[in-house]
Design an enzyme around this catalytic site. Structure first.
Site, PDB file in Angstrom:
ATOM      1  N   SER A  23       0.474 -10.144  -0.720  1.00  0.00           N
ATOM      2  CA  SER A  23       0.236  -8.701  -0.718  1.00  0.00           C
ATOM      3  C   SER A  23       0.416  -8.015   0.634  1.00  0.00           C
ATOM      4  O   SER A  23       0.609  -6.802   0.682  1.00  0.00           O
ATOM      5  CB  SER A  23      -1.171  -8.405  -1.249  1.00  0.00           C
ATOM      6  OG  SER A  23      -2.148  -9.100  -0.498  1.00  0.00           O
ATOM      7  N   LYS A  40       0.798  -1.232   0.000  1.00  0.00           N
ATOM      8  CA  LYS A  40       0.000   0.000   0.000  1.00  0.00           C
ATOM      9  C   LYS A  40       0.833   1.286   0.000  1.00  0.00           C
ATOM     10  O   LYS A  40       0.393   2.317  -0.526  1.00  0.00           O
ATOM     11  CB  LYS A  40      -0.929   0.007   1.212  1.00  0.00           C
ATOM     12  CG  LYS A  40      -2.103  -0.951   1.120  1.00  0.00           C
ATOM     13  CD  LYS A  40      -3.167  -0.451   0.182  1.00  0.00           C
ATOM     14  CE  LYS A  40      -4.456  -1.245   0.286  1.00  0.00           C
ATOM     15  NZ  LYS A  40      -5.516  -0.702  -0.590  1.00  0.00           N
TER      16      LYS A  40
END
Length: 410
Positions: free
Chosen positions: A308, A58
């Protein structure tokens, strides 16, 4: 390019983001997975974005977005809403750029994620019980104060930043045939698809959603973003009720397939990554591996699975490990009825010992109204070596005269 009447990003956008992020984010490792290669029968690699700064990809998009804000906006600060990874990415990026950050989080957000976000210098505000509640509060804060709202996925700069993951994969594994990654709102897969399809249009891009938060399959079927009524999954990192307009346009144009996985499959994948790879990931971070292990991806080798994120609450990790063991047939909850007589509990435990199963805990109860007079219920948690061993244990207990019921997975 355009998709759904909306301008899509191009390779140059992602390459510009890579230049901006040089020296800011980590070039995360790409490691070959021997266990997965053997399990799925194809050469498989893991892109370790859980080892990124702030524990997830992110920060790539957050930094790109915030760094490109004009000076006239920087003094107003930024605001975001998140249950975890986006919060940390925004807090870290804003701190690096010397910009004030406020993050709205739902009540009950995992404490480690709250602490990490504070640690990066953001001010935390609580709002409601869901990310949607926090989003409403964050937008209201932006309107009230002039702070710039940083969307978690539906912004060109955010997508461009996330797309740098795709450029790294092509550098690290030029022969890649399939890239599999999780999807929440769609920012990561949109950026990856922009970069990879421009340079290698033959590469297959597959997205994975949690079955309990699968907004993209419904949206793709409808031809437009659709809001699902609720999200119910352990994968909080990809629990998004509605795709973004911009991300939907990218996914519908560039992504080859979107599949779903159950919480049981996510738990089993997390356990494989923990046991066989020594990698601690959150449930959302294990989604790509879950899809591969469950045979849901039509993959051209070699395969790259993106891990992720790795920001998991230790208490959730304990529960997910237990869930994963149960899904793999290595953990059983059993309910056994025995006569209420001295020595009966010892006899039951002795029968279990003969099968070489390991008892984790025992609860001995006389209070269940379903029990006959003179009967007790023994609830046991038992570790086994796998499905065959579990079946053999239950058979042995029934052959010994016990009424055995399985309580299901945790």
């Amino acid at each position: 390019m355009t998709g759904g009447g909306m301008d899509l990003l191009e390779l140059a956008d992602v390459e510009a983001a890579r230049t901006l992020l040089t020296g800011v984010v980590r070039r995360t490792p790409l490691v070959r997975s021997g266990p997965l290669t053997r399990m799925i029968g194809q050469p498989t690699w893991l892109k370790c974005e859980h080892l990124q700064r702030a524990g997830a990809y992110k920060v790539r998009g957050a930094y790109t977005r915030i760094a490109r804000m004009p000076e006239s906006e920087r003094g107003r600060g930024v605001v975001a809403a998140s249950a975890g990874n986006h919060a940390q990415g925004v807090a870290l990026a804003a701190g690096l750029l010397g910009i004030r950050a406020t993050v709205f989080m739902p009540e009950g957000a995992p404490l480690p994620k709250v602490s990490a976000t504070k640690g990066y210098g953001a001010t935390i505000e609580y709002a409601g019980t869901s990310v949607d509640d926090a989003l409403i509060a964050a937008r209201a804060f932006a309107e009230r104060t002039g702070a710039v709202f940083i969307h978690p996925f539906d912004h060109p700069d955010v997508i461009a930043g996330q797309g740098t993951v795709g450029l790294e994969i092509l550098d690290q594994c030029p022969e890649v045939g399939t890239i599999v990654t999780s999807i929440g709102g769609g920012g990561l897969i949109s950026g990856v698809a922009v970069a990879v399809k421009a340079l290698r249009p033959d590469v297959r891009i597959v997205g994975v959603q949690a079955a309990g938060a699968a907004a993209f399959p419904a949206s793709l079927a409808a031809g437009a973003p659709v809001k699902i009524p609720r999200c119910a999954t352990i994968a909080d990192g990809i629990a998004v009720q509605r795709p973004g307009d911009l991300t939907f346009a990218h996914v519908s144009k560039l992504v080859d397939d979107v599949v779903t996985v159950s919480d049981e499959e996510l738990s089993a994948a997390l356990l494989v990554l923990l046991e066989r790879h020594k990698q601690v990931v959150e449930p959302a971070g294990a989604a790509a591996v879950a899809a591969l292990l469950s045979g849901k991806v039509g993959a051209e080798p070699p395969v790259v699975a993106v891990l992720s994120g790795g920001n998991i609450d230790p208490m959730l990790l304990l529960r997910v490990i237990e869930h994963g063991l149960a899904s793999a047939g290595r953990f059983q909850r059993l309910s056994v009825r025995t006569p209420d007589q001295p020595g009966e509990l010892a006899r039951l435990l002795g029968e279990i010992a003969k099968t070489r199963a390991n008892i984790v805990d025992v609860l001995h109860s006389r209070q269940n109204p379903r029990l006959a007079f003179g009967e007790v219920e023994v609830q046991l948690s038992v570790e086994t070596r796998g499905p065959d061993h579990s079946a053999a244990l239950i058979t042995a207990l029934r052959d010994a005269g016990y009424a055995v019921a399985q309580s299901g997975t945790p």
